[in-house]
Design an enzyme around this catalytic site. Sequence first.
Site, PDB file in Angstrom:
ATOM      1  N   LYS A 236      11.693   2.295  -1.257  1.00  0.00           N
ATOM      2  CA  LYS A 236      10.429   1.403   0.639  1.00  0.00           C
ATOM      3  C   LYS A 236      10.259   0.084   1.078  1.00  0.00           C
ATOM      4  O   LYS A 236       9.915  -0.389   1.979  1.00  0.00           O
ATOM      5  CB  LYS A 236       8.935   1.509  -0.192  1.00  0.00           C
ATOM      6  CG  LYS A 236       8.997   0.746  -1.852  1.00  0.00           C
ATOM      7  CD  LYS A 236       7.766   0.768  -1.732  1.00  0.00           C
ATOM      8  CE  LYS A 236       7.539  -1.057  -2.935  1.00  0.00           C
ATOM      9  NZ  LYS A 236       5.953  -1.219  -2.497  1.00  0.00           N
ATOM     10  N   SER A 275       1.848   8.242  -0.144  1.00  0.00           N
ATOM     11  CA  SER A 275       2.529   7.761   0.631  1.00  0.00           C
ATOM     12  C   SER A 275       1.828   6.125   1.509  1.00  0.00           C
ATOM     13  O   SER A 275       1.432   5.548   0.745  1.00  0.00           O
ATOM     14  CB  SER A 275       2.252   8.904   1.888  1.00  0.00           C
ATOM     15  OG  SER A 275       2.657   8.772   3.561  1.00  0.00           O
ATOM     16  N   LYS A 278       3.166   3.593   7.283  1.00  0.00           N
ATOM     17  CA  LYS A 278       3.945   3.605   8.022  1.00  0.00           C
ATOM     18  C   LYS A 278       4.453   4.905   8.942  1.00  0.00           C
ATOM     19  O   LYS A 278       5.378   5.016   9.302  1.00  0.00           O
ATOM     20  CB  LYS A 278       5.129   3.446   8.162  1.00  0.00           C
ATOM     21  CG  LYS A 278       4.753   1.502   7.135  1.00  0.00           C
ATOM     22  CD  LYS A 278       6.159   0.301   7.024  1.00  0.00           C
ATOM     23  CE  LYS A 278       5.988  -0.909   6.783  1.00  0.00           C
ATOM     24  NZ  LYS A 278       4.733  -1.767   5.967  1.00  0.00           N
ATOM     25  N   LEU A 317      -1.687  -6.447  -2.061  1.00  0.00           N
ATOM     26  CA  LEU A 317      -1.359  -7.844  -2.313  1.00  0.00           C
ATOM     27  C   LEU A 317      -0.629  -7.830  -3.271  1.00  0.00           C
ATOM     28  O   LEU A 317      -1.153  -7.483  -4.364  1.00  0.00           O
ATOM     29  CB  LEU A 317      -2.349  -8.706  -2.215  1.00  0.00           C
ATOM     30  CG  LEU A 317      -2.588  -9.950  -2.524  1.00  0.00           C
ATOM     31  CD1 LEU A 317      -1.423 -10.515  -1.156  1.00  0.00           C
ATOM     32  CD2 LEU A 317      -3.783 -10.437  -2.676  1.00  0.00           C
ATOM     33  N   SER A 319       2.311  -6.508  -4.129  1.00  0.00           N
ATOM     34  CA  SER A 319       3.236  -5.574  -4.916  1.00  0.00           C
ATOM     35  C   SER A 319       5.183  -5.587  -4.215  1.00  0.00           C
ATOM     36  O   SER A 319       5.116  -6.443  -3.017  1.00  0.00           O
ATOM     37  CB  SER A 319       2.734  -3.512  -3.689  1.00  0.00           C
ATOM     38  OG  SER A 319       2.861  -3.760  -2.726  1.00  0.00           O
TER      39      SER A 319
END
Length: 400
Positions: A236, A275, A278, A317, A319
Amino acid sequence: MSNSRRNIIIIGAGIAGTSLAKELQQKTNLYSITAFLDDDPKKIGSKILGIPVLGPVSEAIKNFTHSPKVELIIAIPSADNATLKQIYQTGKEHGFNKIHLLPSISTIIEGDAHFAQIREINPQDILGRKPAPLNISETLAWFENKRILVTGAGGSIGSELCRQLLEAGAERLYLFGHGENSIYQIDRELRDLQKGGVGSKTKIVPIIGELRDRAYMMDIMKKLKVSIVFHTAAYKHVPLMEQNPVLAIENNVHGTKNLIDAAINAGIQRFVFISTDKAVDPICIYGASKLIGEHIVLASAQASQIETIIVRFGNVLGSRGSILPLFQRQIQYGGPVTVTHPDATRYFMTIPEACSLVLKTTHKGKSGESYIFDMGYPVRILDLAENIIKFYGYEPYKDI
């Protein structure tokens, strides 16, 4: 032996604090509870479990000698960010170096607070917006005695899902990932929680595996006999995926295809795909790969009996890859803390809050639907940077 005991002050004399005190009183060789601190006038001046209740908190905290062995534990599961921030700052101002928190998830089941769930307070707990009130007791009960697989179990989202599913009392919890270190760490953490009385009946099974290996996924999913899959595993990091597009597609697209096909082949009941926002009109490889993954999952639901749910995350927040760890590293190295524009804002949600919403969506959501969380009000990035600098004891624009 008495000189080695840790002296504890519990802030909050409610159900959570009392439950915690009962457990600590059984370990008298390790802990000594000095007092409860509380703002409730009905409790101030009384004793609970033989422990004095003092207050209000802002005044009572001044009465204690501050030594390395005196620690604060905040046991107020209903406390919002502002309250936690105030208590934390008060504790720091009066010399307390060790300030711990009993996270709210640990007391969702009434009276079921354990010392093993205590952790040091961190910036996530006092920064950002006020979390939405959640009551997921019914949801946690729904997961009880279910066999559940979490892919990416060593990641920030996957590991928190595992903590909450352990709290829920899942029958079996399969920790799937291809990084042995991260899986080892969450496996050890969950087993430590079990030793402390959390989810003691849950069978924890770590699995090191590869989503891109289709034959392997078909075989392992058939053997595990799980009823629910949480698919959090993904590459990611946006800039890295721009530089490594082939691997992004192999992992995020082909890996998802292999997993959902294996889940259908194994007769799994519900498949939850994590998901990202983005994926909406994607302008990067990562977003595009997750959008394709969404289409694969939805198409599989239409062609089989499996129930699928898609959850799109915004900014979480703390991650991995988010702005908070970046700010923390910059502060660690003495600054500067970089903000691209003074008026820039972002919507944030904490990891525990986001994962609780995932569980609730899994329980209540409809198959074939996509869900986007209400992220509340935007947070100014400059304010976030200034607050995290203060959290670590520095003065913005002067020290950093």
